[in-house]
Design a protein around this motif. Structure first.
Motif, PDB file in Angstrom:
ATOM      1  N   ASN A 238       0.827  -1.208   0.000  1.00 60.33           N
ATOM      2  CA  ASN A 238       0.000   0.000   0.000  1.00 60.33           C
ATOM      3  C   ASN A 238       0.862   1.260   0.000  1.00 60.33           C
ATOM      4  O   ASN A 238       0.589   2.212  -0.740  1.00 60.33           O
ATOM      5  CB  ASN A 238      -0.915   0.014   1.232  1.00 60.33           C
ATOM      6  CG  ASN A 238      -2.096  -0.918   1.102  1.00 60.33           C
ATOM      7  OD1 ASN A 238      -2.671  -1.065   0.032  1.00 60.33           O
ATOM      8  ND2 ASN A 238      -2.456  -1.564   2.200  1.00 60.33           N
ATOM      9  N   PHE A 239       1.899   1.260   0.824  1.00 61.32           N
ATOM     10  CA  PHE A 239       2.768   2.439   0.877  1.00 61.32           C
ATOM     11  C   PHE A 239       3.607   2.569  -0.395  1.00 61.32           C
ATOM     12  O   PHE A 239       3.836   3.685  -0.889  1.00 61.32           O
ATOM     13  CB  PHE A 239       3.655   2.400   2.122  1.00 61.32           C
ATOM     14  CG  PHE A 239       2.946   2.855   3.370  1.00 61.32           C
ATOM     15  CD1 PHE A 239       2.721   4.202   3.606  1.00 61.32           C
ATOM     16  CD2 PHE A 239       2.467   1.933   4.292  1.00 61.32           C
ATOM     17  CE1 PHE A 239       2.042   4.637   4.744  1.00 61.32           C
ATOM     18  CE2 PHE A 239       1.785   2.352   5.430  1.00 61.32           C
ATOM     19  CZ  PHE A 239       1.574   3.706   5.653  1.00 61.32           C
ATOM     20  N   GLU A 240       4.040   1.449  -0.948  1.00 59.21           N
ATOM     21  CA  GLU A 240       4.770   1.486  -2.229  1.00 59.21           C
ATOM     22  C   GLU A 240       3.892   2.099  -3.317  1.00 59.21           C
ATOM     23  O   GLU A 240       4.338   2.962  -4.088  1.00 59.21           O
ATOM     24  CB  GLU A 240       5.180   0.062  -2.620  1.00 59.21           C
ATOM     25  CG  GLU A 240       5.882  -0.038  -3.975  1.00 59.21           C
ATOM     26  CD  GLU A 240       6.095  -1.468  -4.438  1.00 59.21           C
ATOM     27  OE1 GLU A 240       6.363  -1.664  -5.642  1.00 59.21           O
ATOM     28  OE2 GLU A 240       5.963  -2.400  -3.611  1.00 59.21           O
ATOM     29  N   LEU A 241       2.644   1.666  -3.362  1.00 56.49           N
ATOM     30  CA  LEU A 241       1.696   2.176  -4.353  1.00 56.49           C
ATOM     31  C   LEU A 241       1.413   3.653  -4.124  1.00 56.49           C
ATOM     32  O   LEU A 241       1.335   4.442  -5.069  1.00 56.49           O
ATOM     33  CB  LEU A 241       0.408   1.354  -4.268  1.00 56.49           C
ATOM     34  CG  LEU A 241      -0.728   1.702  -5.223  1.00 56.49           C
ATOM     35  CD1 LEU A 241      -0.280   1.552  -6.674  1.00 56.49           C
ATOM     36  CD2 LEU A 241      -1.937   0.801  -4.942  1.00 56.49           C
ATOM     37  N   PHE A 242       1.278   4.024  -2.859  1.00 57.13           N
ATOM     38  CA  PHE A 242       0.985   5.414  -2.522  1.00 57.13           C
ATOM     39  C   PHE A 242       2.081   6.345  -3.014  1.00 57.13           C
ATOM     40  O   PHE A 242       1.812   7.439  -3.539  1.00 57.13           O
ATOM     41  CB  PHE A 242       0.830   5.552  -1.003  1.00 57.13           C
ATOM     42  CG  PHE A 242      -0.240   6.525  -0.596  1.00 57.13           C
ATOM     43  CD1 PHE A 242      -1.532   6.103  -0.364  1.00 57.13           C
ATOM     44  CD2 PHE A 242       0.044   7.875  -0.468  1.00 57.13           C
ATOM     45  CE1 PHE A 242      -2.527   7.001  -0.005  1.00 57.13           C
ATOM     46  CE2 PHE A 242      -0.937   8.774  -0.112  1.00 57.13           C
ATOM     47  CZ  PHE A 242      -2.229   8.344   0.129  1.00 57.13           C
ATOM     48  N   LYS A 243       3.334   5.915  -2.852  1.00 50.84           N
ATOM     49  CA  LYS A 243       4.471   6.745  -3.276  1.00 50.84           C
ATOM     50  C   LYS A 243       4.510   6.932  -4.788  1.00 50.84           C
ATOM     51  O   LYS A 243       5.154   7.866  -5.275  1.00 50.84           O
ATOM     52  CB  LYS A 243       5.777   6.132  -2.777  1.00 50.84           C
ATOM     53  CG  LYS A 243       5.978   6.275  -1.275  1.00 50.84           C
ATOM     54  CD  LYS A 243       7.348   5.802  -0.824  1.00 50.84           C
ATOM     55  CE  LYS A 243       7.449   4.296  -0.792  1.00 50.84           C
ATOM     56  NZ  LYS A 243       8.729   3.833  -0.200  1.00 50.84           N
TER      57      LYS A 243
END
Length: 274
Positions: free
Chosen positions: A197-202
């Protein structure tokens, strides 16, 4: 960038806010909270007064391992409330969160304006053709599997690249069916680990190349409260932080439980960007 909602042109030059109205007893945050028409009307009025542009109604919880709900039960939960809100608030723009074509068709007939499909047509092959016939905006999300199985489907070779390809295919399928107004949602928390989720958010701004409105829905989700070792009840500040980041990186719609705070995020980020 615009979409046509019931003859009203919605311009995304300023991001919009979608308020969540859960009609499910088992939603991860506010399940079972709005049990009667008076409570539902008060909740809706509050969100509209705080600046919600859309109200998103859901009758089937999509949290991981959510209980199965029959089509008949979903219709029983959703359609009377769509009618109630459409009659009470004549200018309201209602989004209905469903992956079933029959629910979509009955919702639009009852007064809804948008269909929000967590599966982008993958859980009902009649959905995309139905939306094409209805000629309403279609919000398509990235997900693998079903709410019951999605957290077993988190293996990717290249997360962002695969989601990008998924949307390329789904957008073309929608256009081929005659759908003119499309919104995309990367699906935070759906078939993705917290780290993913955080990878995608970035990399959220990658999806701007589709030149379609992007919805971000991370309100009080586990990627926030688990990271901070807290609970959904204590994740409002975390939600505002990432909503701000999302707006600065291309989000056009924030889907939230807390409308007032999301509207404030929009107002402040607009000052930073213009």
């Amino acid at each position: 960038m615009t979409i046509n909602c019931k003859g009203k042109l919605i311009d995304f030059s300023v991001p919009k806010v979608m308020g969540i109205l859960n009609l499910t007893p088992d939603s991860f945050y506010d399940g079972g909270k709005y049990k009667n028409q008076d409570e539902i009307l008060l909740r809706t009025e509050k969100m509209l007064n705080e600046g919600a542009n859309f109200i998103d109604i859901g009758g089937y919880s999509s949290k991981p391992n959510a209980s199965f709900v029959t089509e008949e039960e979903e219709i029983k939960r959703v359609i009377p409330i769509v009618k109630l809100l459409a009659e009470t608030f004549p200018d309201i723009l209602i989004s209905v969160d469903s992956f079933r074509a029959k629910v979509a068709q009955e919702s639009i007939a009852a007064g809804a304006a948008i269909i929000n499909d967590i599966s982008a047509g993958n859980l009902d092959d009649k959905m995309i053709p139905t939306i094409g016939k209805l000629q309403v905006p279609y919000l398509m999300m990235h997900m693998r599997g079903t709410p019951q199985t999605m957290q077993t489907k988190t293996t990717y070779n290249n997360l962002t690249q695969e989601i990008n390809y998924y949307f390329s295919q789904k957008i073309q399928e929608a256009y081929n069916a005659g759908i003119n107004d499309i919104i995309i949602d990367p699906g935070f928390g759906f078939a993705k680990t917290t780290e993913q989720n955080f990878e995608l958010f970035k990399q959220l701004d990658i999806f701007k190349h589709f030149q379609l409105p992007i919805l971000v829905g991370i309100s009080r989700k586990s990627m926030l409260y688990k990271t901070l070792e807290t609970t959904p009840d204590n994740a409002l500040n975390a939600t505002s932080v990432l909503n701000t980041y999302a707006l600065l990186n291309g989000a056009n719609i924030l889907r939230v439980h807390d409308v007032k705070e999301a509207v404030e995020c929009v107002k402040l980020t607009q000052k930073l960007m213009f």
